[in-house]
Enzyme design. Structure first.
Site: not given
Ligand SMILES: *Cc1c(COP(=O)(O)O)cnc(C)c1O
Length: 398
Positions: A63, A115
């Site tokens: 991660r 968007y």
């Protein structure tokens, strides 16, 4: 620690002297020290063996950092001309990470044609945390400046913006943002660094849905962020590691692979888009074509100044007497689908698909009509794309 913004080493500096198309292929990716493999290996691992506790390890947990992802992250940082890049599991995860820089009480300015997912995450998610937004027609710089209030913390713009290809002056927006102490953020999905580099125009952060042109093959969902300074790099690295929306090693590999051919793909997309736009404009069954390549298109000059091409997305409107639903049922090679930026041509109906969340009156007001068709021009033979679109238009005659 991999959260730190990477220092530019001499190998990277030498690569910076290469031309853009060479850097698409050689930047970021360091040759594998074990085998000499010219491609970055897929390090499909979650963790890394450590020699002792409290050691200064480069890789500790995927991660936080993964070598395949790191190759992609340094590649996109190089291409956008920033100090560090970050890869996320989608464009929306990238946008969410960037918006996580804001605090309760802050407000972000977004364009009218923003968007849909960006609008939704602000209106329905960040809203819970007390982060507000103001929708402004960012073509109008006076309106942008007038909208800035004591709580405004950032501008987040796109140029061209979906689906009417609205152009925003990115250098002017960044200048206004900085004058008022705001962060200037640009979603560069539609142009890619091949055609437009917002950091060079003064933006602080550039982000992408890499799902589109950067990946280029409609086979991966991913997001990328590049920042202009070390302080932002440290903040985004911290957010990326803390919130965890990272891109996996295999998808990182696919993006590195896709980006190698960005230049040749975009050149062909541009050639095909120009051909399609001219022919559609000459077609009496088409009442209007939205494409920044036309000299009489609003914002044409601004776009020509800030980008090295008109962009490869376009929309067009069917004339009276043509039925849009029939058009969408009638294409053969060209698929009706969400998304854009792949090698294959796609059409979509903004009013019922990408922009359905916007109320009808608002859609009509800005020009997102029932007859509006958005076309993502692929890299097939341009004559085949045109022939398919033209036969579908003929079939749509009422
Ligand atoms: C698709 C898209 C996004 C969202 O990206 P995902 O990869 O679908 O999450 C953001 N901005 C623009 C301009 C897009 O086209």
């Amino acid at each position: 620690m991999t959260q730190e913004a990477p220092e530019k080493d001499t190998e990277q500096s030498a690569k910076q002297l290469l031309g853009f198309e060479s850097r698409l292929i050689h930047a970021g990716t360091t040759t594998d020290p074990y085998t000499g493999s010219v491609n970055v290996p897929i390090y499909q691992t979650s963790t890394y063996r450590q020699e002792h506790i409290r050691g200064d390890v480069k890789w500790e947990y995927s991660r936080t950092g993964n070598p395949t992802r790191a190759a992609l992250e340094s590649l996109i940082a190089d291409l956008e001309g920033g100090v560090a890049g970050f890869a996320f599991g989608s464009g929306m995860a990238a946008i969410t990470a960037v918006l996580s820089l804001l605090h309760a009480g802050d407000e972000v300015i977004i364009p009218t044609n923003v968007y849909g997912g960006t609008y939704r995450v602000l209106a329905k998610v960040f809203d819970h945390f007390g982060i507000g937004y103001k929708v402004v027609d960012t073509q109008d710089l006076t309106a942008v400046e007038a909208a800035i209030g004591p709580h405004t913390a950032a501008t987040l713009v796109e140029s061209p913006a979906n689906p009417l290809m609205t152009i925003t002056d990115l250098a002017a927006i960044s200048q206004i943002a900085h004058k008022h102490g705001l962060l200037s953020i640009v979603d560069n999905t539609f142009m890619t660094p091949y055609l437009q580099r917002p950091l060079e125009l003064g933006a602080d952060i550039v982000l992408h849905s890499a799902t589109k042109y950067l990946g280029g093959h409609s086979d991966v969902v991913a997001g990328l962020v590049v920042v202009s300074n070390k302080e932002l790099a440290q903040k985004i690295a911290f957010i990326q590691n803390s919130t965890g929306g990272v891109l996996g090693p295999f998808d990182s590999f696919l993006l590195v692979r896709g980006i190698k051919t960005l230049g040749v793909r975009m050149d062909r997309h541009l050639e095909n888009a120009s051909y399609l736009a001219q022919h559609l404009r000459d077609n009496p069954a088409v009442s209007r074509v939205y494409w920044p390549g036309f000299e009489d298109f609003p914002g044409h000059d601004v776009n020509a100044r800030q980008a090295s091409g008109p962009g490869v997305m376009m929309s067009f409107e069917l004339a009276e007497g043509y039925d849009a639903p029939t058009f969408f049922r009638s294409t053969r090679m060209v698929a009706l689908a969400e998304s854009l930026g792949g090698v294959e041509s796609l059409v979509c109906h903004p009013a019922s698909m990408t922009h359905a969340a916007i109320p009808k009156e608002e859609r009509d007001r800005v020009g997102i009509t029932e007859g509006l068709i958005r076309l993502s021009v692929g890299i097939e033979d341009k004559e085949d794309i045109l022939a398919d679109i033209e036969q579908a238009i003929q079939a749509a005659r009422k």
